[in-house]
Design a protein around this motif. Sequence first.
Motif, PDB file in Angstrom:
ATOM      1  N   LEU A 205      -9.963 -17.886  14.545  1.00  0.00           N
ATOM      2  CA  LEU A 205     -10.078 -16.426  13.796  1.00  0.00           C
ATOM      3  C   LEU A 205     -11.572 -17.009  13.936  1.00  0.00           C
ATOM      4  N   THR A 206     -12.564 -15.943  14.286  1.00  0.00           N
ATOM      5  CA  THR A 206     -13.969 -15.522  13.974  1.00  0.00           C
ATOM      6  C   THR A 206     -14.697 -15.472  12.783  1.00  0.00           C
ATOM      7  N   THR A 225     -10.084 -12.791   3.926  1.00  0.00           N
ATOM      8  CA  THR A 225      -9.462 -12.417   5.130  1.00  0.00           C
ATOM      9  C   THR A 225      -8.410 -13.187   5.776  1.00  0.00           C
ATOM     10  N   LEU A 226      -8.123 -14.198   5.449  1.00  0.00           N
ATOM     11  CA  LEU A 226      -7.369 -14.825   5.470  1.00  0.00           C
ATOM     12  C   LEU A 226      -6.095 -14.197   5.151  1.00  0.00           C
ATOM     13  N   ARG A 227      -6.137 -14.322   3.539  1.00  0.00           N
ATOM     14  CA  ARG A 227      -4.915 -13.147   3.121  1.00  0.00           C
ATOM     15  C   ARG A 227      -4.867 -12.102   3.643  1.00  0.00           C
ATOM     16  N   ARG A 228      -5.784 -11.051   4.027  1.00  0.00           N
ATOM     17  CA  ARG A 228      -5.332 -10.060   4.996  1.00  0.00           C
ATOM     18  C   ARG A 228      -4.968 -10.440   6.317  1.00  0.00           C
ATOM     19  N   ALA A 243       4.106 -20.096   9.732  1.00  0.00           N
ATOM     20  CA  ALA A 243       2.408 -20.388   9.594  1.00  0.00           C
ATOM     21  C   ALA A 243       2.483 -20.925   8.794  1.00  0.00           C
ATOM     22  N   MET A 244       0.894 -21.887   9.342  1.00  0.00           N
ATOM     23  CA  MET A 244      -0.208 -23.323   9.467  1.00  0.00           C
ATOM     24  C   MET A 244      -0.917 -22.227   9.920  1.00  0.00           C
ATOM     25  N   LEU A 245      -1.516 -21.749   8.456  1.00  0.00           N
ATOM     26  CA  LEU A 245      -2.796 -20.617   8.938  1.00  0.00           C
ATOM     27  C   LEU A 245      -4.442 -21.266   7.472  1.00  0.00           C
ATOM     28  N   GLY A 246      -5.286 -21.232   8.452  1.00  0.00           N
ATOM     29  CA  GLY A 246      -6.182 -21.693   8.091  1.00  0.00           C
ATOM     30  C   GLY A 246      -7.395 -21.004   7.856  1.00  0.00           C
ATOM     31  N   PRO A 247      -8.867 -20.396   7.329  1.00  0.00           N
ATOM     32  CA  PRO A 247      -9.558 -19.669   7.287  1.00  0.00           C
ATOM     33  C   PRO A 247     -10.664 -19.154   9.285  1.00  0.00           C
ATOM     34  N   GLU A 248     -10.128 -20.618  10.175  1.00  0.00           N
ATOM     35  CA  GLU A 248     -10.615 -20.639  11.154  1.00  0.00           C
ATOM     36  C   GLU A 248      -9.608 -20.390  11.980  1.00  0.00           C
ATOM     37  N   VAL A 276     -12.260  -9.195  12.368  1.00  0.00           N
ATOM     38  CA  VAL A 276     -12.619 -10.460  12.864  1.00  0.00           C
ATOM     39  C   VAL A 276     -11.690 -10.099  14.245  1.00  0.00           C
ATOM     40  N   SER A 277     -12.709 -11.454  15.613  1.00  0.00           N
ATOM     41  CA  SER A 277     -12.415 -11.667  16.778  1.00  0.00           C
ATOM     42  C   SER A 277     -10.910 -12.653  16.689  1.00  0.00           C
ATOM     43  N   VAL A 278      -9.741 -11.953  17.210  1.00  0.00           N
ATOM     44  CA  VAL A 278      -8.567 -12.682  17.077  1.00  0.00           C
ATOM     45  C   VAL A 278      -7.859 -12.963  18.626  1.00  0.00           C
TER      46      VAL A 278
END
Length: 417
Positions: A205-206, A225-228, A243-248, A276-278
């Motif tokens: 994620l940018t 953004t992460l919540r979205r 999922a195991m996600l962070g802001p990036e 954001v760009s994905v």
Amino acid sequence: MTGHDRRGDGDNAPLFLVDGKPASVPLRDLPAVARKLVAHFADNVAPCSLRPGESLRGDVTEVTVRCLRIAIHLLDSGELPSDAELADLRSSAAQWARAGFRLEYMLRIYHEGIRLGWELVTDRAREGDVSSVADASRLWMALLEKVTVAATTGFVAELDAIRRERDVAAQELVAALLSGQDAAAVAQRSGLVLADTYTVLAVSLTRHPDERNPHVRPEVVARRTLRRVETELEAICEGRHLAMLGPEGGTVLLPESPSTEAIEEFRQRIETVAGVSVTIALVHAPVREVPTAAKQAHELLDLVRRLGRAVGAYGMQDLALEYQLTRPGPARRHLARVLDPLDESPELVETLETHIAHDLSRQLTAKTLHVHANTVDYRLKRVAQLTGFDPTRPSGLRQLQAALIARRLELESSEQG
């Protein structure tokens, strides 16, 4: 005069009358009225959830009787139920949430029940009952509000608890899968379903543009953004993903093996919602190979970044040659040296790279470099003369493409070393 004014002190007479009788009379045959209402719910509100014989139908009947008692007391005394008296409704709503009942159905049941109950109360109304019915209607609307708030509060609180439980269990399961531990035991213990195969997504994620706004805290924007992204993932996958996600970015596991095209649609939805760009790299794998697949997916994602590829969804089939060239060794060094004769003519390398980037279009290459098409032809001919590989022929082009990639990766390796 209010309804309370009309009833004298110590008078046990019902507060509201319709056609000379207590307004609550049509509701007092609790079993018959409850059967009528629940049958209406089953036919018109939640037909799939309230089929005869299902335990939920009995729960709905019990709650309907409880609501009828509250309504009778309201019409007889003019008193709205206290929070303590609504505790059973909150508890029942929580049980429905735990059973997987939909919030939409629950609210429609309450609203339909209160609407139909009001129709039963007012069907006998005559011209002289206008004042009494008007007073009762205000209390009836207040009752609707209190019941709706109580039920919704109980339902949503239980959903939050379920979600927290699932999040903890899902994190434990995804950690087990990615580390190669006994995921089956973790799934059985947590009540989650373990798929036979997974599509492992490495996600990048940018930064959101708002993070560069000096008036907004970047970490707040990143969390939003992460919540979205997480909310959209939940909507797309209906809770079946891990999922195991962070802001990036991070790692997402999808059950089964959706196609690259399906993943691209998935990527575009997340990109649109998050703003954001994905970029996604994907690898399919059975459970036991998930750790290896995750490593490969993130290597692919890193390769996309290093090669400056456009955002999109990439599988191994899209980057097999490039991926193999990331492994250092004599073959890669040999390929990188193919372009050594061009070191003194950087414009030839630039022309070759631009020509390949534009799918071998002379016109687009010339336009991008601001030169004549004949100049492009001349430079490509010089590349062939100096390297021994003709970029206008398939065999030569393959070698030169590989050489460009190997040269870039070798350069990166030397800089890092």
